[in-house]
Motif scaffolding. Structure first.
Motif, PDB file in Angstrom:
ATOM      1  N   VAL A   3     -15.590   2.028  20.145  1.00  0.00           N
ATOM      2  CA  VAL A   3     -14.744   2.719  19.179  1.00  0.00           C
ATOM      3  C   VAL A   3     -13.783   1.689  18.594  1.00  0.00           C
ATOM      4  O   VAL A   3     -13.198   0.887  19.312  1.00  0.00           O
ATOM      5  CB  VAL A   3     -13.934   3.852  19.849  1.00  0.00           C
ATOM      6  CG1 VAL A   3     -12.949   4.455  18.883  1.00  0.00           C
ATOM      7  CG2 VAL A   3     -14.854   4.912  20.406  1.00  0.00           C
ATOM      8  N   HIS A   4     -13.629   1.705  17.259  1.00  0.00           N
ATOM      9  CA  HIS A   4     -12.708   0.811  16.558  1.00  0.00           C
ATOM     10  C   HIS A   4     -11.683   1.651  15.819  1.00  0.00           C
ATOM     11  O   HIS A   4     -12.021   2.647  15.210  1.00  0.00           O
ATOM     12  CB  HIS A   4     -13.452  -0.037  15.521  1.00  0.00           C
ATOM     13  CG  HIS A   4     -14.546  -0.867  16.087  1.00  0.00           C
ATOM     14  ND1 HIS A   4     -14.322  -2.059  16.724  1.00  0.00           N
ATOM     15  CD2 HIS A   4     -15.880  -0.678  16.125  1.00  0.00           C
ATOM     16  CE1 HIS A   4     -15.460  -2.572  17.123  1.00  0.00           C
ATOM     17  NE2 HIS A   4     -16.439  -1.742  16.769  1.00  0.00           N
ATOM     18  N   THR A   5     -10.423   1.215  15.871  1.00  0.00           N
ATOM     19  CA  THR A   5      -9.379   1.834  15.073  1.00  0.00           C
ATOM     20  C   THR A   5      -9.018   0.876  13.949  1.00  0.00           C
ATOM     21  O   THR A   5      -8.795  -0.308  14.190  1.00  0.00           O
ATOM     22  CB  THR A   5      -8.133   2.126  15.927  1.00  0.00           C
ATOM     23  OG1 THR A   5      -8.510   2.933  17.031  1.00  0.00           O
ATOM     24  CG2 THR A   5      -7.062   2.821  15.113  1.00  0.00           C
ATOM     25  N   THR A   6      -8.989   1.399  12.729  1.00  0.00           N
ATOM     26  CA  THR A   6      -8.790   0.557  11.557  1.00  0.00           C
ATOM     27  C   THR A   6      -7.778   1.204  10.621  1.00  0.00           C
ATOM     28  O   THR A   6      -7.819   2.410  10.408  1.00  0.00           O
ATOM     29  CB  THR A   6     -10.139   0.393  10.796  1.00  0.00           C
ATOM     30  OG1 THR A   6     -11.106  -0.117  11.703  1.00  0.00           O
ATOM     31  CG2 THR A   6      -9.996  -0.530   9.614  1.00  0.00           C
ATOM     32  N   ALA A   7      -6.913   0.394  10.033  1.00  0.00           N
ATOM     33  CA  ALA A   7      -6.026   0.907   8.997  1.00  0.00           C
ATOM     34  C   ALA A   7      -6.870   1.293   7.786  1.00  0.00           C
ATOM     35  O   ALA A   7      -7.769   0.568   7.377  1.00  0.00           O
ATOM     36  CB  ALA A   7      -5.001  -0.150   8.601  1.00  0.00           C
ATOM     37  N   HIS A   8      -6.593   2.474   7.224  1.00  0.00           N
ATOM     38  CA  HIS A   8      -7.326   3.011   6.076  1.00  0.00           C
ATOM     39  C   HIS A   8      -6.290   3.229   4.984  1.00  0.00           C
ATOM     40  O   HIS A   8      -5.509   4.174   5.038  1.00  0.00           O
ATOM     41  CB  HIS A   8      -8.005   4.318   6.484  1.00  0.00           C
ATOM     42  CG  HIS A   8      -8.957   4.846   5.479  1.00  0.00           C
ATOM     43  ND1 HIS A   8      -8.551   5.449   4.320  1.00  0.00           N
ATOM     44  CD2 HIS A   8     -10.307   4.855   5.475  1.00  0.00           C
ATOM     45  CE1 HIS A   8      -9.623   5.835   3.641  1.00  0.00           C
ATOM     46  NE2 HIS A   8     -10.690   5.473   4.318  1.00  0.00           N
ATOM     47  N   LEU A   9      -6.275   2.357   3.978  1.00  0.00           N
ATOM     48  CA  LEU A   9      -5.246   2.362   2.949  1.00  0.00           C
ATOM     49  C   LEU A   9      -5.644   3.247   1.776  1.00  0.00           C
ATOM     50  O   LEU A   9      -6.815   3.308   1.406  1.00  0.00           O
ATOM     51  CB  LEU A   9      -5.003   0.936   2.461  1.00  0.00           C
ATOM     52  CG  LEU A   9      -4.694  -0.075   3.559  1.00  0.00           C
ATOM     53  CD1 LEU A   9      -4.610  -1.476   2.970  1.00  0.00           C
ATOM     54  CD2 LEU A   9      -3.422   0.289   4.298  1.00  0.00           C
ATOM     55  N   ASN A  10      -4.670   3.913   1.181  1.00  0.00           N
ATOM     56  CA  ASN A  10      -4.895   4.839   0.070  1.00  0.00           C
ATOM     57  C   ASN A  10      -4.286   4.286  -1.203  1.00  0.00           C
ATOM     58  O   ASN A  10      -3.140   3.841  -1.207  1.00  0.00           O
ATOM     59  CB  ASN A  10      -4.265   6.193   0.389  1.00  0.00           C
ATOM     60  CG  ASN A  10      -4.799   6.757   1.673  1.00  0.00           C
ATOM     61  OD1 ASN A  10      -5.993   6.752   1.914  1.00  0.00           O
ATOM     62  ND2 ASN A  10      -3.917   7.230   2.529  1.00  0.00           N
ATOM     63  N   PHE A  11      -5.055   4.362  -2.292  1.00  0.00           N
ATOM     64  CA  PHE A  11      -4.619   3.841  -3.582  1.00  0.00           C
ATOM     65  C   PHE A  11      -4.933   4.846  -4.682  1.00  0.00           C
ATOM     66  O   PHE A  11      -5.614   5.831  -4.459  1.00  0.00           O
ATOM     67  CB  PHE A  11      -5.341   2.513  -3.895  1.00  0.00           C
ATOM     68  CG  PHE A  11      -5.025   1.422  -2.920  1.00  0.00           C
ATOM     69  CD1 PHE A  11      -3.922   0.611  -3.117  1.00  0.00           C
ATOM     70  CD2 PHE A  11      -5.819   1.204  -1.813  1.00  0.00           C
ATOM     71  CE1 PHE A  11      -3.614  -0.397  -2.218  1.00  0.00           C
ATOM     72  CE2 PHE A  11      -5.525   0.200  -0.903  1.00  0.00           C
ATOM     73  CZ  PHE A  11      -4.422  -0.608  -1.113  1.00  0.00           C
ATOM     74  N   HIS A  12      -4.450   4.554  -5.865  1.00  0.00           N
ATOM     75  CA  HIS A  12      -4.788   5.306  -7.079  1.00  0.00           C
ATOM     76  C   HIS A  12      -5.380   4.322  -8.080  1.00  0.00           C
ATOM     77  O   HIS A  12      -4.667   3.798  -8.933  1.00  0.00           O
ATOM     78  CB  HIS A  12      -3.552   6.005  -7.669  1.00  0.00           C
ATOM     79  CG  HIS A  12      -3.187   7.254  -6.949  1.00  0.00           C
ATOM     80  ND1 HIS A  12      -3.895   8.416  -7.083  1.00  0.00           N
ATOM     81  CD2 HIS A  12      -2.211   7.506  -6.064  1.00  0.00           C
ATOM     82  CE1 HIS A  12      -3.361   9.338  -6.319  1.00  0.00           C
ATOM     83  NE2 HIS A  12      -2.340   8.804  -5.686  1.00  0.00           N
ATOM     84  N   GLY A  13      -6.676   4.048  -7.933  1.00  0.00           N
ATOM     85  CA  GLY A  13      -7.365   3.162  -8.852  1.00  0.00           C
ATOM     86  C   GLY A  13      -7.236   1.683  -8.551  1.00  0.00           C
ATOM     87  O   GLY A  13      -7.748   0.859  -9.296  1.00  0.00           O
TER      88      GLY A  13
END
Length: 150
Positions: A3-13
């Motif tokens: 199992v890997h935990t990863t930062a998941h970044l959110n953007f607008h375009g």
């Protein structure tokens, strides 16, 4: 099983641009799938935006990113998004937990969803044999999915 935990970044375009920048800094391979790749009409607004993106480096570096649907603007600590007339605030990041098997990730999902608000129930998706999204009782948004080779 892993199992890997990863930062998941959110953007607008800006997800593709950000992923390419992170690749230039840390190395690795950029993988991107757009909303258009998963069925949105290619000429629809936002079809070229990233629905799934990541940089994976041989050195162990990994970050994921996507473009939040709808029109939005950055705010400190989050983003304000308007979709279908509704306004919501989205954190600038999610935590992503990825594993090798549906059974393994489903077991984590069942425990994590205790007291959580489910955004997308865990099950098969277009990009993974298992995918789910929730905000836990402490306000952290999690994505749990099964490695698909994307």
């Amino acid at each position: 099983m892993t199992v890997h935990t990863t930062a998941h970044l959110n953007f607008h375009g800006e997800a593709r641009e950000a992923l390419e920048f992170y690749q230039s800094v840390f190395g690795g391979e950029v993988m991107v799938a757009t909303y258009g790749d998963f069925g949105m009409p290619k000429d629809a607004p936002g079809a070229e935006h990233v629905v799934f993106g990541q940089v994976v480096g041989a050195n162990g570096f990994r970050v994921m990113a996507y473009d939040v649907p709808g029109e939005g603007e950055r705010t400190p600590g989050g983003e304000t998004t308007r979709v279908n007339g509704l306004t919501m605030t989205t954190e600038r990041f999610f935590l992503s937990v990825r594993g090798d098997s549906v059974e393994e990730i489903a077991a984590h999902w069942e425990k994590l969803r205790n007291g959580a608000t489910v955004i997308q129930d865990f099950g098969p998706s277009q990009w993974a044999p298992g995918f789910g999204m929730l905000t836990d009782r402490f306000g952290t948004t999690w994505i749990l999915d099964v490695e698909s080779g994307y």
